[in-house]
Design a protein around this motif. Structure first.
Motif, PDB file in Angstrom:
ATOM      1  N   TYR A  70      -8.039   2.425  -9.314  1.00  0.00           N
ATOM      2  CA  TYR A  70      -8.549   1.069  -9.579  1.00  0.00           C
ATOM      3  C   TYR A  70     -10.072   1.014  -9.450  1.00  0.00           C
ATOM      4  N   ARG A  81      -4.809  -8.337  -3.632  1.00  0.00           N
ATOM      5  CA  ARG A  81      -3.743  -9.348  -3.547  1.00  0.00           C
ATOM      6  C   ARG A  81      -2.371  -8.676  -3.394  1.00  0.00           C
ATOM      7  N   HIS A  82      -2.210  -7.482  -3.951  1.00  0.00           N
ATOM      8  CA  HIS A  82      -0.963  -6.747  -3.773  1.00  0.00           C
ATOM      9  C   HIS A  82      -0.838  -6.230  -2.336  1.00  0.00           C
ATOM     10  N   TYR A 123      -6.584  -5.919  -6.857  1.00  0.00           N
ATOM     11  CA  TYR A 123      -5.837  -4.921  -6.086  1.00  0.00           C
ATOM     12  C   TYR A 123      -5.428  -5.475  -4.728  1.00  0.00           C
ATOM     13  N   PHE A 158       0.171  -9.098  -0.212  1.00  0.00           N
ATOM     14  CA  PHE A 158       1.597  -9.392  -0.387  1.00  0.00           C
ATOM     15  C   PHE A 158       2.448  -8.414   0.425  1.00  0.00           C
ATOM     16  N   LEU A 159       2.067  -7.146   0.415  1.00  0.00           N
ATOM     17  CA  LEU A 159       2.815  -6.145   1.160  1.00  0.00           C
ATOM     18  C   LEU A 159       2.885  -6.489   2.640  1.00  0.00           C
ATOM     19  N   TRP A 170      -3.484   4.784  -6.233  1.00  0.00           N
ATOM     20  CA  TRP A 170      -3.639   3.565  -7.028  1.00  0.00           C
ATOM     21  C   TRP A 170      -4.994   2.915  -6.738  1.00  0.00           C
TER      22      TRP A 170
END
Length: 323
Positions: free
Chosen positions: A227, A108-109, A106, A112-113, A223
């Motif tokens: 998760y 890692r997203h 989770y 990235f954001l 989310w």
């Protein structure tokens, strides 16, 4: 310096507290028997390490634009507090991983954001002038800080967590962090107002920031809670171990996020109400709004004076200063 509105008189210095927490005895479900409430709050640990590092980076970019020496002091104090928050929430992720709840898929997203989509340059070569891109990101920080101030004040008042037997170390982390969010509640807003231009364009960009932040935060939170609940090893049942086959995964039936369970936790005082969170948005939209109206600085300062972690940090500083 902060003007002390909201309960404490006189100017208030914003400075980081070098706290630490011992997670050895904190259980996975740190609110006993309440996995949904536990993991809805645990989403903070998923978002804040990267998010608060990003706050510091954005403010560091904007520092040369700050002409007010008092604001500059507050901004540097804010940056120190947010950097400390990021580190301490990262340690909670390590604790979750040690309990077989790995969050890397989770986070890692989230990385990235903040690092790519909201980095120093607009993504995909979008032709936005550097000054406007910085102002937009400052507006996002200010909007996020509106919610963190509301959550911070809530957790300081959340007697339901005490009544439910929540882990004392986790409560201290959340309340220390929440108190500092109330303490510096106006800094990101003041920074945006100072660096965000003038007149209607500045106000419009402030509204745009909240319009972007609200749905994205809601999506990330749902989310993230789903998760955590789906990967929680304590919630795996024997009948979940279904062999993989055509058209089906190897593991099925894990409980996910449920709005019904969430609302039940709200009713028990374990989570803030939707009304508390939602009402923060129209307040922010008022032209005359200022975050000094949020929460109680007096309550926050009183908790910081009593927090075990903050007291230990202050004692360590005092001992270090002795000859």
């Amino acid at each position: 310096m902060s003007n002390g509105q909201g309960g404490a008189a006189g100017p208030h210095v914003i400075a980081p507290r070098r706290v630490s927490f011992d997670w050895e005895n904190t259980p996975l479900h740190w609110i006993p028997g309440e996995p949904t409430a536990t993991h809805v709050i645990n989403v903070l640990h998923l978002l804040l390490p990267a998010g608060e590092r990003w706050f510091v980076k954005v403010f560091k970019e904007a520092l040369p634009l700050v002409a007010d020496p008092e604001l500059l002091k507050d901004v540097k104090g804010f940056m120190g507090q947010e950097a400390t928050h990021s580190v301490q929430h990262s340690h909670v992720l390590d604790h979750l991983a040690a309990q077989q709840l790995d969050t890397a898929a989770y986070t890692r997203h989230v990385d990235f954001l903040f690092e790519k989509l909201l980095g120093e340059r607009p993504p995909l070569g979008i032709p936005v002038p550097a000054r406007e891109w910085l102002r937009f990101r400052l507006s996002l920080v200010a909007a996020i800080e509106q919610f963190t101030a509301v959550l911070g004040d809530w957790v300081l008042r959340a007697d339901g967590l005490d009544a439910a037997g929540a882990d004392a170390v986790m409560l201290d982390l959340l309340r220390w962090h929440g108190a500092e969010e109330v303490e510096h509640r106006a800094v990101a807003f003041d920074m945006y107002q100072h660096c965000g231009g003038e007149g209607l364009p500045r106000y419009a960009r402030r509204i745009e920031g909240m319009a972007v932040v609200t749905p994205v935060l809601l999506w990330l939170w749902v989310w993230g809670a789903s998760y955590l609940l789906r990967h929680d090893p304590a919630l795996v049942r024997d009948d979940e171990q279904v062999p993989a086959g055509p058209g089906r995964p190897g593991v099925t039936g894990r409980p996910g996020y449920s709005l019904r369970n969430h609302n039940g936790a709200v009713a028990r005082g374990l989570l803030p109400t939707w009304g508390e969170l939602g009402a923060a948005i129209p307040r922010y939209f008022r032209r005359s709004y200022h975050p000094s109206q949020e929460g109680s600085l007096r309550r926050a300062v009183e908790y910081l004076a009593a927090s075990p972690a903050a007291r230990a940090a202050a004692g360590a500083i005092g001992r270090a200063a002795l000859p």
